[in-house]
Scaffold this motif. Structure first.
Motif, PDB file in Angstrom:
ATOM      1  N   THR A   1       0.831  -1.214   0.000  1.00 40.23           N
ATOM      2  CA  THR A   1       0.000   0.000   0.000  1.00 40.23           C
ATOM      3  C   THR A   1       0.863   1.261   0.000  1.00 40.23           C
ATOM      4  OG1 THR A   1      -1.756  -1.156   1.203  1.00 40.23           O
ATOM      5  CG2 THR A   1      -1.811   1.250   1.244  1.00 40.23           C
ATOM      6  N   LYS A   2       1.969   1.209   0.726  1.00 40.68           N
ATOM      7  CA  LYS A   2       2.866   2.363   0.827  1.00 40.68           C
ATOM      8  C   LYS A   2       3.851   2.440  -0.341  1.00 40.68           C
ATOM      9  CE  LYS A   2       2.787   2.767   5.882  1.00 40.68           C
ATOM     10  NZ  LYS A   2       3.613   2.748   7.120  1.00 40.68           N
ATOM     11  N   GLY A   3       3.804   1.426  -1.214  1.00 42.41           N
ATOM     12  CA  GLY A   3       4.743   1.417  -2.329  1.00 42.41           C
ATOM     13  C   GLY A   3       6.143   1.012  -1.928  1.00 42.41           C
ATOM     14  N   ASN A   4       6.292   0.394  -0.764  1.00 43.62           N
ATOM     15  CA  ASN A   4       7.602  -0.031  -0.269  1.00 43.62           C
ATOM     16  C   ASN A   4       7.904  -1.427  -0.829  1.00 43.62           C
ATOM     17  OD1 ASN A   4       9.927  -0.645   1.092  1.00 43.62           O
ATOM     18  ND2 ASN A   4       9.069  -0.447   3.158  1.00 43.62           N
ATOM     19  N   ILE A   5       8.405  -1.466  -2.049  1.00 45.43           N
ATOM     20  CA  ILE A   5       8.629  -2.727  -2.744  1.00 45.43           C
ATOM     21  C   ILE A   5       9.683  -3.584  -2.038  1.00 45.43           C
ATOM     22  CG2 ILE A   5       9.336  -3.772  -4.921  1.00 45.43           C
ATOM     23  CD1 ILE A   5       6.618  -2.317  -4.902  1.00 45.43           C
TER      24      ILE A   5
END
Length: 437
Positions: free
Chosen positions: A48-52
């Motif tokens: 969700t936070k884009g923390n791949i």
């Protein structure tokens, strides 16, 4: 290898991956999940936070855990209760195997004995001497047997459970661990009842009487009645063995569930489906990890490696008992040529190609015929699609192969037919026609 898809990756695929991941684990039953809800929530939060990199790290650790966490099962009961046969049944080995627990041999040692699963190295079954044999009170017995090392206890009896065994169960419960009562050799009880000519044979009534005798022992010991599993070590699919396996899987922590499921014998189609679901989750997590990496420009797109695919296919065949070694054992037990069994399944031939057909064309053909009932799992990252569709195909194929062989075995047991007649029978069935063709 030929390219099946373009090597272009788009950042917007992340949203698809996040929604696919969430949808997949929401539809997976709680008792079937092989990672904890905490882990699932953590991965979703990172996505969700884009923390791949954060999501990838959690997935990597989860995959490492489910394949490496040990499971230790304690099996206790007096001599003659069928412990050794039960341990062999859980390990999927016959008494003729060199590593099998010895059946019908008087115990000369008062120590516990470890038996590793032949394929699932993280699973160990411990044969503990009966508590009556050691003449210890339950607490001392558990301390001597290294109580804290076991995930749960199985208490086995071929007659009725003794006061010492029931007191042992109480102590195990006080120490916050699970225990299960298994009444073995019920097939022998039924056979004996059949031979009794003084009264008509009633299978269900006899089983209920066996259960009642066990229940009465609980009442006489002022103990709450526990679930009692009536089983036959010789006929696992009959009686309560499948129910026992379902219960053990449900009660295990999520991160230990996968290895135990893989160790389960293919005694019912439901057991095979459960194994499929468990392996599917690992493939899907690997696919997610690859898909996440594919959105990072410096990683790029990796090419499929047919040798790695062959290794993966062979691994699935072993897990589902449709590999060459397992087929030889089955052929020997069924007294049929191994080639006849091979004609009934598809997985040995998945990576075979014709001269005029390129490998890329062959894989594309498989993709076109692949059942997309996996719920659109592979929605993100072209490397994700390209590599893992094939693993899902392999998994679906070996699963169906295992079911075909189980049906063939059950037909043989049910009708006791010779192999040519049985094969003719199966060919008249539309489903078997398709499998054999």
């Amino acid at each position: 290898m030929d390219q099946l898809f373009s090597d272009t990756s788009k950042n917007e695929d992340r949203g698809d991956l996040e929604s696919s991941f969430t949808a997949y684990f929401r539809k997976t039953k709680k008792e079937s999940k092989i990672i904890t809800q905490e882990t699932i929530d953590s991965i979703e939060l990172h996505l969700t936070k884009g923390n791949i990199q954060g999501a990838n790290s959690v997935i990597r650790d989860a995959l490492k855990n489910i394949g490496n966490i040990p499971i230790n099962v304690a099996v206790t009961g007096e001599f003659g209760a069928g412990k050794s046969s039960f341990i062999n049944a859980l390990r999927g080995v016959g008494p003729e195997y060199e590593s099998a627990a010895k059946v019908g041999v008087v115990k000369t040692t008062m120590r516990r004995t470890a038996y590793k699963h032949p394929e699932i190295k993280t699973l160990t079954l411990w044969d503990l001497p009966g508590i009556g044999t050691l003449n210890f009170v339950p607490k001392d017995y558990l301390e001597k047997m290294k109580f804290q090392e076991y995930d749960f206890f199985i208490i086995v009896s071929a007659t009725r459970f003794t006061k010492l065994e029931l007191d042992l169960a109480k102590t195990i419960g006080f120490m916050k661990k699970n225990y299960y009562f298994v009444r073995t050799k019920v097939d022998l009880d039924l056979d004996h009842e059949k031979k009794c000519k003084s009264r008509p044979f009633d299978r269900e009534k006899t089983l209920q009487q066996i259960r009642s005798i066990c229940v009465n022992a609980f009442s006489q010991n002022s103990m709450d009645v526990s679930q009692i599993f009536l089983i036959s070590n010789r006929h696992l699919s009959d009686y309560d063995f499948p129910v026992l396996m379902d219960t053990l899987v449900k009660d295990l922590p999520a991160q230990k569930r996968h290895s135990f499921i893989l160790s389960s014998p293919n005694i019912t189609e439901a057991a095979i489906d459960r194994k499929h679901s468990s392996v599917q989750q690992t493939v899907w997590l690997e696919a997610c990890k690859a898909g996440l990496l594919a959105t990072v420009p410096v990683v790029g797109i990796l090419r499929d490696d047919v040798e790695e695919l062959q290794v993966k296919l062979n691994h699935y065949r072993v897990l589902f008992g449709v590999d060459d070694a397992s087929l030889k054992v089955m052929a020997k037990d069924s007294q049929v040529p191994v080639e006849q069994l091979k004609k009934m399944i598809k997985s040995p031939y998945l990576l075979e190609t014709k001269k005029e057909e390129t490998l890329g064309e062959m894989l594309l053909k498989y993709l076109e015929t692949l059942d997309l009932g996996n719920g659109g799992l592979l929605a993100s990252g072209l490397y994700f699609r390209k590599t893992f569709y094939l693993q899902f195909l392999f998994l679906d194929t070996v699963t169906e192969d295992a079911k075909v062989l189980l049906r063939e075995t059950n037909l043989r047991k049910q009708f006791k037919l010779d192999s040519p007649k049985l094969l003719t029978m199966t060919r008249t069935n539309d489903y078997y026609q398709e499998i054999i063709r």
